[in-house]
Design a protein around this motif. Structure first.
Motif, PDB file in Angstrom:
ATOM      1  N   THR A  88      72.326  29.369  51.772  1.00  0.00           N
ATOM      2  CA  THR A  88      72.907  30.929  51.537  1.00  0.00           C
ATOM      3  C   THR A  88      72.003  31.541  51.131  1.00  0.00           C
ATOM      4  O   THR A  88      71.331  31.136  49.954  1.00  0.00           O
ATOM      5  CB  THR A  88      74.148  30.599  50.448  1.00  0.00           C
ATOM      6  N   TYR A 113      68.338  39.573  45.368  1.00  0.00           N
ATOM      7  CA  TYR A 113      68.759  40.139  44.031  1.00  0.00           C
ATOM      8  C   TYR A 113      67.932  41.165  43.829  1.00  0.00           C
ATOM      9  O   TYR A 113      66.500  41.022  43.798  1.00  0.00           O
ATOM     10  CB  TYR A 113      68.444  38.959  42.988  1.00  0.00           C
ATOM     11  N   VAL A 154      73.499  39.311  51.151  1.00  0.00           N
ATOM     12  CA  VAL A 154      73.779  37.816  51.413  1.00  0.00           C
ATOM     13  C   VAL A 154      73.827  37.377  52.776  1.00  0.00           C
ATOM     14  O   VAL A 154      74.546  38.032  53.362  1.00  0.00           O
ATOM     15  CB  VAL A 154      74.968  37.214  50.568  1.00  0.00           C
ATOM     16  N   LEU A 207      70.198  40.171  37.224  1.00  0.00           N
ATOM     17  CA  LEU A 207      70.238  39.876  38.633  1.00  0.00           C
ATOM     18  C   LEU A 207      71.492  40.568  39.112  1.00  0.00           C
ATOM     19  O   LEU A 207      72.381  40.587  38.844  1.00  0.00           O
ATOM     20  CB  LEU A 207      70.038  38.547  39.100  1.00  0.00           C
ATOM     21  N   GLU A 208      71.361  41.508  40.367  1.00  0.00           N
ATOM     22  CA  GLU A 208      72.251  41.989  41.052  1.00  0.00           C
ATOM     23  C   GLU A 208      72.029  41.623  42.678  1.00  0.00           C
ATOM     24  O   GLU A 208      71.066  41.960  42.983  1.00  0.00           O
ATOM     25  CB  GLU A 208      72.247  43.482  40.862  1.00  0.00           C
ATOM     26  N   PRO A 209      73.064  40.739  43.051  1.00  0.00           N
ATOM     27  CA  PRO A 209      73.031  40.496  44.572  1.00  0.00           C
ATOM     28  C   PRO A 209      73.151  41.721  45.413  1.00  0.00           C
ATOM     29  O   PRO A 209      74.142  42.503  45.067  1.00  0.00           O
ATOM     30  CB  PRO A 209      74.058  39.351  44.742  1.00  0.00           C
ATOM     31  N   VAL A 222      69.820  29.275  48.614  1.00  0.00           N
ATOM     32  CA  VAL A 222      70.538  28.432  47.976  1.00  0.00           C
ATOM     33  C   VAL A 222      70.952  27.170  48.952  1.00  0.00           C
ATOM     34  O   VAL A 222      71.746  27.472  49.561  1.00  0.00           O
ATOM     35  CB  VAL A 222      71.746  28.811  47.375  1.00  0.00           C
ATOM     36  N   HIS A 262      74.162  33.681  55.622  1.00  0.00           N
ATOM     37  CA  HIS A 262      74.248  32.420  55.333  1.00  0.00           C
ATOM     38  C   HIS A 262      74.263  31.699  56.800  1.00  0.00           C
ATOM     39  O   HIS A 262      74.429  32.184  57.646  1.00  0.00           O
ATOM     40  CB  HIS A 262      75.351  32.339  54.422  1.00  0.00           C
ATOM     41  N   GLY A 272      72.820  44.562  32.120  1.00  0.00           N
ATOM     42  CA  GLY A 272      73.627  43.467  31.899  1.00  0.00           C
ATOM     43  C   GLY A 272      72.790  42.458  31.707  1.00  0.00           C
ATOM     44  O   GLY A 272      73.125  41.280  31.213  1.00  0.00           O
ATOM     45  N   ILE A 290      70.297  34.661  49.206  1.00  0.00           N
ATOM     46  CA  ILE A 290      70.755  35.834  48.396  1.00  0.00           C
ATOM     47  C   ILE A 290      69.562  36.811  47.748  1.00  0.00           C
ATOM     48  O   ILE A 290      68.535  36.158  47.452  1.00  0.00           O
ATOM     49  CB  ILE A 290      71.591  35.204  47.010  1.00  0.00           C
ATOM     50  N   LEU A 300      66.601  34.086  46.608  1.00  0.00           N
ATOM     51  CA  LEU A 300      67.010  32.526  46.617  1.00  0.00           C
ATOM     52  C   LEU A 300      67.540  32.195  48.029  1.00  0.00           C
ATOM     53  O   LEU A 300      68.689  32.757  48.318  1.00  0.00           O
ATOM     54  CB  LEU A 300      67.981  32.414  45.405  1.00  0.00           C
TER      55      LEU A 300
END
Lengths: 204, 204
Positions: free
Chosen positions: A192, A196, A185, A180-182, A160, A187, A202, A194, A158
């Motif tokens: 930003t 995932y 990252v 989802l686990e980042p 953002v 920027h 989870g 990211i 993504l």
């Protein structure tokens, strides 16, 4: 390992396209603001890295009809996508539609195939065509939601973008949490980015 | 320079609280998932840094009534907030409400004041009380939206948590773009913490 990927630019209020898509506003009103991060020159280092991720070659693509064009209902035979004679895909693209159409072979290796029997069928055809280079879910929002619901995406990036669109197509409405686990990252002032991993514990 | 700040944890689908707030679910159903990043021990280094940002002392706070408690309509005189005898504010907190109530002095320097004439009045009182330590807009969503619409927030920190809540209180609905520029990003597997300067060019 062959990954199924997806890469979407999203506003801070959750939209991947503005409202009122037309041939003048391919991504809806205001939607181009989501893509300015990779359209200027020179790009910020982080944006260039994210653009490289966006443009990495894939074996095949699945795309929703609204991403292919603004036409609703029956096809206009002259419409060959937004991207001119040589689209940036260079691989088979499977377009979800309710209206049959013969494949369109474009310059540079892109062929648009039109699939009328749903996401799972399009994804199966894309997987068979892609081989080891893997499938990318190109968008738009509805197609990505179907792919997340079908749990076929391994990696979601993504971008953002710090704008509010206020209306349009939301990426995540009505979905169970896909887990989802980042994992990375990067920027810039423009976005930003990211990355995932999808399918983490989870999700619920 | 005295900054007005705001720090919110938000789901990837844009919610700062789940639906159906009750005394058992202070942040709505599923809302506590947005705060796990700063509640475990030991914290990831990035999460610890974001928690320090969240907990930095401020001169005064503005808070919505639903963040103060689950009660609607007239006050229950026994309700003194979610935080026990010593709330983590250690400063005056101005609570927006339609129902008058005398101030409540708590241990540790927190006093809850109840303001019945709207956001601007509460913010003016907080500003006068805060002095050089500045005001923080504590939440929830509606109060933050009023503060963004009034253009009083200088710095907004979002902890973007990789979960989908699917329903609840959206942070950004119905707002004009306040002009956000990301100036710092730190991240862990639990959240991506983005510090935005508010009021940048490009807001519209």
């Amino acid at each position: 390992m062959t990954l199924t990927t997806c890469h979407m630019s999203v506003s801070l209020d959750g939209f991947v396209a503005g409202p009122h898509q037309t041939s003048d506003d391919p991504i809806g009103v205001g939607g181009m603001r989501l893509h300015e991060w990779h359209l200027g020159e020179p790009l910020h280092e982080a944006d260039a890295a994210a653009r490289d991720l966006l443009m990495r070659p894939k074996g095949a693509y699945v795309m929703g009809r609204n991403m292919f064009g603004p036409i609703r209902g029956d096809w206009d035979a002259d419409w060959r996508g937004w991207w001119g004679d040589e689209p940036p895909y260079h691989a088979p693209v499977f377009v979800l539609t309710h209206h049959r159409r013969e494949p369109i072979e474009m310059a540079g290796g892109t062929t648009f195939h039109f699939v009328t029997d749903g996401f799972e069928a399009a994804f199966a055809q894309a997987t068979a065509a892609a081989g080891e280079d893997g499938v990318d879910i190109a968008g738009g929002a509805s197609t990505v939601r179907q792919a997340l619901a079908a749990a076929v995406i391994d990696e979601l990036v993504l971008d953002v973008v710090p704008v509010l669109l206020g209306a349009g197509e939301r990426l995540f409405d009505g979905l169970d949490d896909p887990g989802l686990e980042p994992v990375e990252v990067i920027h810039s002032p423009n976005a930003t980015h990211i990355r995932y991993r999808v399918g983490a514990a989870g999700g619920r």
